[in-house]
Scaffold this active site. Structure first.
Site, PDB file in Angstrom:
ATOM      1  N   ARG A  90      -4.328  17.707  -8.936  1.00  0.00           N
ATOM      2  CA  ARG A  90      -3.623  17.095 -10.061  1.00  0.00           C
ATOM      3  C   ARG A  90      -4.270  17.454 -11.392  1.00  0.00           C
ATOM      4  O   ARG A  90      -3.738  17.086 -12.446  1.00  0.00           O
ATOM      5  CB  ARG A  90      -3.663  15.580  -9.906  1.00  0.00           C
ATOM      6  CG  ARG A  90      -2.456  14.964  -9.192  1.00  0.00           C
ATOM      7  CD  ARG A  90      -2.771  13.500  -8.973  1.00  0.00           C
ATOM      8  NE  ARG A  90      -1.670  12.606  -9.013  1.00  0.00           N
ATOM      9  CZ  ARG A  90      -1.113  12.059  -7.923  1.00  0.00           C
ATOM     10  NH1 ARG A  90      -1.493  12.429  -6.716  1.00  0.00           N
ATOM     11  NH2 ARG A  90      -0.173  11.162  -8.040  1.00  0.00           N
ATOM     12  N   ARG A 128      11.477   2.694  -4.782  1.00  0.00           N
ATOM     13  CA  ARG A 128      10.794   3.012  -3.518  1.00  0.00           C
ATOM     14  C   ARG A 128      10.312   1.755  -2.794  1.00  0.00           C
ATOM     15  O   ARG A 128       9.759   0.844  -3.397  1.00  0.00           O
ATOM     16  CB  ARG A 128       9.602   3.927  -3.823  1.00  0.00           C
ATOM     17  CG  ARG A 128       8.671   4.158  -2.640  1.00  0.00           C
ATOM     18  CD  ARG A 128       7.856   5.395  -2.794  1.00  0.00           C
ATOM     19  NE  ARG A 128       7.115   5.464  -4.030  1.00  0.00           N
ATOM     20  CZ  ARG A 128       6.557   6.588  -4.502  1.00  0.00           C
ATOM     21  NH1 ARG A 128       6.671   7.712  -3.822  1.00  0.00           N
ATOM     22  NH2 ARG A 128       5.891   6.577  -5.636  1.00  0.00           N
ATOM     23  N   ARG A 162       4.878  -0.505  -3.718  1.00  0.00           N
ATOM     24  CA  ARG A 162       3.540  -0.166  -4.214  1.00  0.00           C
ATOM     25  C   ARG A 162       3.309  -0.855  -5.558  1.00  0.00           C
ATOM     26  O   ARG A 162       4.207  -0.862  -6.389  1.00  0.00           O
ATOM     27  CB  ARG A 162       3.427   1.356  -4.402  1.00  0.00           C
ATOM     28  CG  ARG A 162       3.110   2.093  -3.128  1.00  0.00           C
ATOM     29  CD  ARG A 162       3.232   3.581  -3.298  1.00  0.00           C
ATOM     30  NE  ARG A 162       2.581   4.128  -4.498  1.00  0.00           N
ATOM     31  CZ  ARG A 162       2.411   5.417  -4.725  1.00  0.00           C
ATOM     32  NH1 ARG A 162       2.825   6.296  -3.825  1.00  0.00           N
ATOM     33  NH2 ARG A 162       1.827   5.847  -5.810  1.00  0.00           N
ATOM     34  N   ARG A 173       2.094   6.882 -15.140  1.00  0.00           N
ATOM     35  CA  ARG A 173       1.900   7.956 -14.148  1.00  0.00           C
ATOM     36  C   ARG A 173       2.665   9.219 -14.555  1.00  0.00           C
ATOM     37  O   ARG A 173       2.173  10.331 -14.376  1.00  0.00           O
ATOM     38  CB  ARG A 173       2.326   7.473 -12.768  1.00  0.00           C
ATOM     39  CG  ARG A 173       1.322   6.463 -12.205  1.00  0.00           C
ATOM     40  CD  ARG A 173       1.909   5.628 -11.090  1.00  0.00           C
ATOM     41  NE  ARG A 173       2.284   6.426  -9.952  1.00  0.00           N
ATOM     42  CZ  ARG A 173       3.309   6.127  -9.152  1.00  0.00           C
ATOM     43  NH1 ARG A 173       4.059   5.079  -9.373  1.00  0.00           N
ATOM     44  NH2 ARG A 173       3.564   6.887  -8.118  1.00  0.00           N
TER      45      ARG A 173
HETATM   46  P1  AMP Z   1       0.210   9.048  -5.183  1.00  0.00           P
HETATM   47  O1  AMP Z   1       0.398   8.241  -3.954  1.00  0.00           O
HETATM   48  O2  AMP Z   1       0.022  10.501  -4.921  1.00  0.00           O
HETATM   49  O3  AMP Z   1       1.267   8.777  -6.234  1.00  0.00           O
HETATM   50  O4  AMP Z   1      -1.177   8.560  -5.828  1.00  0.00           O
HETATM   51  C1  AMP Z   1      -1.373   7.218  -6.239  1.00  0.00           C
HETATM   52  C2  AMP Z   1      -2.563   7.128  -7.178  1.00  0.00           C
HETATM   53  O5  AMP Z   1      -3.759   7.565  -6.505  1.00  0.00           O
HETATM   54  C3  AMP Z   1      -2.498   7.985  -8.421  1.00  0.00           C
HETATM   55  O6  AMP Z   1      -1.735   7.391  -9.453  1.00  0.00           O
HETATM   56  C4  AMP Z   1      -3.974   8.113  -8.776  1.00  0.00           C
HETATM   57  O7  AMP Z   1      -4.473   6.920  -9.348  1.00  0.00           O
HETATM   58  C5  AMP Z   1      -4.614   8.263  -7.400  1.00  0.00           C
HETATM   59  N1  AMP Z   1      -4.638   9.695  -6.987  1.00  0.00           N
HETATM   60  C6  AMP Z   1      -3.950  10.271  -5.969  1.00  0.00           C
HETATM   61  N2  AMP Z   1      -4.212  11.581  -5.887  1.00  0.00           N
HETATM   62  C7  AMP Z   1      -5.080  11.872  -6.886  1.00  0.00           C
HETATM   63  C8  AMP Z   1      -5.708  13.064  -7.354  1.00  0.00           C
HETATM   64  N3  AMP Z   1      -5.501  14.263  -6.765  1.00  0.00           N
HETATM   65  N4  AMP Z   1      -6.549  12.961  -8.418  1.00  0.00           N
HETATM   66  C9  AMP Z   1      -6.788  11.785  -9.007  1.00  0.00           C
HETATM   67  N5  AMP Z   1      -6.224  10.627  -8.650  1.00  0.00           N
HETATM   68  C10 AMP Z   1      -5.368  10.652  -7.593  1.00  0.00           C
END
Ligand code: AMP
Length: 217
Positions: A90, A128, A162, A173
């Site tokens: 990311r 979601r 979530r 986000r």
């Molecule tokens: P997601 O389920 O992929 O939307 O991730 C949920 C949250 O987890 C994100 O908003 C970040 O706070 C954290 N997160 C997930 N993947 C990453 C990543 N590669 N780098 C940093 N934070 C992450």
């Protein structure tokens, strides 16, 4: 050469849904940093609590923590023949680490962008709902369960939302994605390895296209 399939796309693009299908049907393990961080919710170490506070805010967990988790998880036996990354990299630092990791592991990076227009994404995240039992992902607008609020496969499991899928957290986000993650697309695009799929269609149609890319390239 074994592959590291990198599912790219904004929050709500459908990365998790597609990663689950790829895992189920092609047997490639899904490595989701978001899921791994969420799994820390019952741990009460200072690190786990810090990660949870950051996630709740919609910002990114620090690179060093994220990189450590990915390196450890992808070094396990089940990832030997390739794996799917969902939600990683990311940031530019994470992308640089992934290049090194791919070389060390003798694998090739295959980034696939699930492309969804900005206006659609908010509905995808705020609508979601997830089954706490099996992780199945629904959407109250576009993929509702047969019976409102419960999983089709687990009738006793009440679907959950979530905490970061609220309109306010979704906004943070999406901004974070625009600033830190979107530039990676240019980077992969410039080296001619980025594949794009239209993410506005039905999950099965999107899957068919992704499967073709993964199995033929
Ligand atoms: P997601 O389920 O992929 O939307 O991730 C949920 C949250 O987890 C994100 O908003 C970040 O706070 C954290 N997160 C997930 N993947 C990453 C990543 N590669 N780098 C940093 N934070 C992450």
């Amino acid at each position: 050469m074994f592959k590291i399939v990198v599912l790219m796309g904004a929050p709500g693009a459908g990365k998790g849904t597609q990663a689950r299908l790829l895992e189920e049907r092609l047997g490639l393990p899904q490595v989701s940093t978001g899921d791994m961080f969420r799994a820390l919710k019952d741990e009460h170490t200072p690190l786990a609590e810090e990660v949870q506070a950051i996630m709740k805010s919609g910002k990114l967990v620090p690179d060093d923590v994220t990189i450590r988790v990915v390196r450890e998880r992808t070094g396990r036996e089940d990832c030997k023949h390739g794996y799917i990354l969902d939600g990683f990299p990311r940031t530019a630092a994470q992308a640089a680490m992934l290049e090194r990791l791919a070389v060390e592991q003798g694998k090739r990076i295959l980034p696939i962008l699930i492309d969804v227009p900005f206006e659609v994404l908010e509905k995808r995240t705020t609508g979601r709902r997830i089954c706490p039992e099996c992780g199945e992902i629904y959407n109250i607008y576009s993929q509702p369960p047969k019976q409102e609020g419960v999983c089709d496969l687990h009738p006793t499991a009440k679907l959950i939302q979530r905490p970061d899928d609220t309109p306010e957290k979704t906004r943070v986000r999406l901004e974070t994605y625009e600033e830190q993650t979107r530039p990676l697309l240019d980077y992969y695009s410039a080296s001619n390895i980025l594949r794009r799929v239209d993410g506005t269609r039905e999950p099965e149609e999107i899957y068919a296209e992704i499967e073709k890319i993964v199995t033929s390239e």
